[in-house]
Design a protein around this motif. Sequence first.
Motif, PDB file in Angstrom:
ATOM      1  N   GLY A 283      86.916  89.305  93.676  1.00 20.04           N
ATOM      2  CA  GLY A 283      87.087  88.048  94.518  1.00 20.04           C
ATOM      3  C   GLY A 283      87.071  86.816  93.683  1.00 20.04           C
ATOM      4  O   GLY A 283      86.093  86.788  92.559  1.00 20.04           O
ATOM      5  N   MET A 284      88.001  85.934  93.851  1.00 21.99           N
ATOM      6  CA  MET A 284      88.163  85.063  92.959  1.00 21.99           C
ATOM      7  C   MET A 284      87.672  83.890  93.370  1.00 21.99           C
ATOM      8  O   MET A 284      87.526  83.555  94.635  1.00 21.99           O
ATOM      9  CB  MET A 284      89.978  84.668  92.596  1.00 21.99           C
ATOM     10  CG  MET A 284      90.276  83.508  91.824  1.00 21.99           C
ATOM     11  SD  MET A 284      90.247  84.205  90.087  1.00 21.99           S
ATOM     12  CE  MET A 284      91.624  85.293  90.282  1.00 21.99           C
ATOM     13  N   SER A 285      87.108  82.828  92.516  1.00 31.10           N
ATOM     14  CA  SER A 285      86.505  81.693  92.772  1.00 31.10           C
ATOM     15  C   SER A 285      87.710  80.663  93.298  1.00 31.10           C
ATOM     16  O   SER A 285      88.747  80.852  93.015  1.00 31.10           O
ATOM     17  CB  SER A 285      85.699  80.862  91.562  1.00 31.10           C
ATOM     18  OG  SER A 285      86.226  80.597  90.671  1.00 31.10           O
ATOM     19  N   SER A 286      87.226  79.533  94.170  1.00 27.33           N
ATOM     20  CA  SER A 286      88.225  78.648  94.677  1.00 27.33           C
ATOM     21  C   SER A 286      88.949  77.864  93.663  1.00 27.33           C
ATOM     22  O   SER A 286      90.093  77.320  93.790  1.00 27.33           O
ATOM     23  CB  SER A 286      87.440  77.718  95.746  1.00 27.33           C
ATOM     24  OG  SER A 286      86.597  76.869  95.069  1.00 27.33           O
ATOM     25  N   ASP A 287      88.281  77.776  92.399  1.00 24.82           N
ATOM     26  CA  ASP A 287      89.154  77.000  91.458  1.00 24.82           C
ATOM     27  C   ASP A 287      89.612  77.873  90.354  1.00 24.82           C
ATOM     28  O   ASP A 287      90.259  77.545  89.433  1.00 24.82           O
ATOM     29  CB  ASP A 287      88.064  76.109  90.716  1.00 24.82           C
ATOM     30  CG  ASP A 287      86.917  76.787  90.202  1.00 24.82           C
ATOM     31  OD1 ASP A 287      86.961  78.105  90.170  1.00 24.82           O
ATOM     32  OD2 ASP A 287      85.847  76.119  89.638  1.00 24.82           O
TER      33      ASP A 287
END
Length: 372
Positions: A283-287
Amino acid sequence: MTSLRWRAAKLGFALALVPLLTVGATAQILVSANDNKAILVNGANVVPANPAADTVSIIDLGVSPPKLIGEVKAPASVIGPPQSVAISRDETFALVTGAFKVDPADPKKAIPDNKLSVIDLKTKPPAVIATLEAGLGAAGVSINNAGTLALVANRSEGTVSVFTVSGNKLTPAGKIQLGDSKSGPSHVAFTPDGKSALVTRDGDNRVSILTVDGNKVEDSKAFMVGGIRPYSLEISPKGDVAVFSNQGGGQGDIDVINVIDLKAKPPRIVDTISVGQTPEGVGMSSDGKYIAVTVMNGSNRPKDHPAFNDFGLLQVYSVNGTTLRKVAQAKVGHWCQGAAFSKNNKTVVIQCMVEKNLQAFNFDGRNLKPAG
């Protein structure tokens, strides 16, 4: 998982973890697809007697404690990568796939299914407004940023289904054949510019590159090879890198995650990192600065198996260009699936199947601390 809208993943119950999105000014929504057809019995995934209907839960993470906004019945499946949910960029609807169903001829078995549910997130309560057919083993699903196309990876028939999107209405627009029926397309994700998409293939160990021109989606025939059984996949919102996990050979050996340089011509795998047994979700962070990885760590094996561990792992890596650096790790539950960051990237939520719950952690860029 995404603007708290980012990609999807799987969660607890026999979930199919899901994205986060923003509804209104303060709400942070987690959507969890819950597969009630699967339980773990001494390391084996079995169908329980008289299982309850699958559900999709919509949870507000913007309040403490988190609040259940609504729940609807819809086909879901823990079998497949933890990215069986996608949320539209305007956060008005979600898509949930159902890869397996109970075999009508034998209630103790699950067989491939092809369902794609459209859930209206703006109605109160949320509601399923359409059920479509994708392909057998419908698993990973994504919507492009323009909100005009959706793709579904069909693991049991070697295809990717294409749907055009108008508002919250989807129309089938054909399929793309990738290899044979055993190529195992698992997850498909659009690049931020919408001009291409990547497809992991856990059946023949490839990552395919699709080209997108308007509503026309084609297999470019270009592919990458990195590790055994490519599975979950996340593309940075910056469009510079992608990270995917490998399920490996299932023998208890150390498995890996991989970094794809999307700026290279053509894109190529430039780094591989050992993470432990069976990385399930990414899961990638929004930034785009962090990637979370759920690692089974043998927690889904029989207790007498030499590779069994009585806990899974949540790992967080910083992203610097095409380089990943491990910054935090925490013990978690058993048979855990997807991972999602909150909008401010200070909370990471994962799904754990055996515990049938969501586990939340505070993250300060260096440490993970249980948050309930």
